[in-house]
Design an enzyme around this catalytic site. Sequence first.
Site, PDB file in Angstrom:
ATOM      1  N   SER A 199      38.924 -74.527 -50.829  1.00  0.00           N
ATOM      2  CA  SER A 199      38.123 -74.060 -49.720  1.00  0.00           C
ATOM      3  C   SER A 199      38.425 -72.632 -49.259  1.00  0.00           C
ATOM      4  O   SER A 199      37.634 -72.055 -48.528  1.00  0.00           O
ATOM      5  CB  SER A 199      38.310 -75.003 -48.539  1.00  0.00           C
ATOM      6  OG  SER A 199      39.651 -74.973 -48.100  1.00  0.00           O
TER       7      SER A 199
ATOM      8  N   SER B 242      43.409 -75.908 -52.023  1.00  0.00           N
ATOM      9  CA  SER B 242      42.494 -74.894 -51.476  1.00  0.00           C
ATOM     10  C   SER B 242      42.984 -73.461 -51.498  1.00  0.00           C
ATOM     11  O   SER B 242      42.209 -72.553 -51.209  1.00  0.00           O
ATOM     12  CB  SER B 242      42.101 -75.257 -50.049  1.00  0.00           C
ATOM     13  OG  SER B 242      41.038 -76.166 -50.087  1.00  0.00           O
TER      14      SER B 242
ATOM     15  N   LYS C 243      41.912 -66.740 -43.244  1.00  0.00           N
ATOM     16  CA  LYS C 243      40.953 -67.835 -43.396  1.00  0.00           C
ATOM     17  C   LYS C 243      40.501 -68.297 -42.008  1.00  0.00           C
ATOM     18  O   LYS C 243      41.329 -68.407 -41.086  1.00  0.00           O
ATOM     19  CB  LYS C 243      41.618 -68.976 -44.169  1.00  0.00           C
ATOM     20  CG  LYS C 243      40.689 -70.120 -44.540  1.00  0.00           C
ATOM     21  CD  LYS C 243      41.428 -71.146 -45.403  1.00  0.00           C
ATOM     22  CE  LYS C 243      40.554 -72.317 -45.802  1.00  0.00           C
ATOM     23  NZ  LYS C 243      41.274 -73.288 -46.651  1.00  0.00           N
TER      24      LYS C 243
END
Length: 488
Positions: free
Chosen positions: A154, A178, A79
Amino acid sequence: MELSTRTAHELHNMLVKKEVSSREITEAVLGRIEQVEGQVSAYITVTADAALAAADAADESFAKGDAPGLLTGIPVALKDNLCTKGVKTTCASKILKNFVPPYNATAIDKLANMHAVPIGKSNLDEFAMGSSTENSIFYPTKNPWNLSCVPGGSSGGAAAAVAADEAIVALGSDTGGSIRQPASFCGVVGMKPTSGRVSRYGLIAFASSLDQIGPLTKDVTDCAMVLQSISGKDPMDSICADVPVPDYLAALKDDVKGLKIGVPKEFFVQGIDSDVSAAVWKAVELLKSLGAECGEHSMPVMEYTLPAYYILAPSEASSNLARHDGVRYGFRSAQATDVDSMFQKTREEGFGPEVKQRIMIGTYALSAGYYDAYYRKAQQVRTLVRQSFEEAYSKFDVLITPTTPTVAFGLGERSGNPLEMKLTDVCTIPASLSGIPAISITCGYKNNLPIGLQIMGKHFDEETLLRVAYTFEQNTSFHKNRPALGRE
Ligand code: GLN
């Protein structure tokens, strides 16, 4: 079978037996990225050269007969809020668009030390604030099961990359859901470890008391492998606990006999999709038939968790994000005339609307006149939430709930409705507020979109979560399904 569709544990066994090289695996994954990334947009940066170099280093270490790590030679998506030395780490924000960290996050270092293959930096909501990956300043990521739907957020890029076989496993971050929510939407496994299980050092801070790094994978065994690889005490993170890291692969037992499973009714919220609740109850019935003792439970304080989170997380964000001021790193506005206007213009131009909104809410909640009314109250709710979980765990070993009240929604469908967007986090936030571990696995489909089942456990008891999830997986076949993308 294409190499990119394989799990990390299958590939690990093949690598150990020298049936395949890491270069072959890495080239297969890069080929898959070439094939479908134009449709999915899972990545902000694909690091093909670094990946191939790491693959060669992995192959060399296999050739030398070095003891391999669990992820040696395995392509991992990272990420883009995890600091990677020498590789842009943008947080999907204009303010960090060209930021190249001078150091690795501890979790990344652990992977690098075992020659895992960093395949790319995955897309996210700006500063991990959001539930759909539509808040990225670059582009939204698409759900590989249905390209007109969001992948969740996210960590939407990480979840989509794993679901679309553009990575074998991924690292995401979870502050209020997330990892688990996008795992649910994309039909992969996602785990938020206990707070303090994995070092947060080098994870660009959103809300430090809630932020955790964790795995997104194709199955539960891979989840155990990734967790094993990144866990453990780190002097660089003061909340990272000195608790021994157990053997998570040994926890993978197809056996839930005698385990006590609670089903808290408050998580079946108003407006929940009836197919989601039916799939979760069916999963509970299955575990019951396998010998678990399942019982309903009530946790009335859950009603207050979402509002408490949306005070606490923005409050911490308003403080954490103060460092992005154009002075030390990242974007600096060219419009400034003096130092004050430099701060102001940099932040005005550098942050997107969602981030600004949270900074404002957080600043307000922490301001002298409102601190008691908002921040202190929310902290008190947090204590009640913790107590409520402690009480539940005096009766049960784990709790089972839906991960999200609905399956993935359409792109653009909720971006104009912040309340509806935030309601997707209603089942994931409680575990975040109390710091307990939680995992999401697939337990069904609606309209060809995955339904997520959440299993929550006691502090530092990821083993029982893995055991329940693994048992479910061994007795079902959901984890074997892949989106048809590019293979129709
Ligand atoms: N969707 C939640 C939020 O927007 C959680 C985000 C996260 O876990 N990083 O705050």
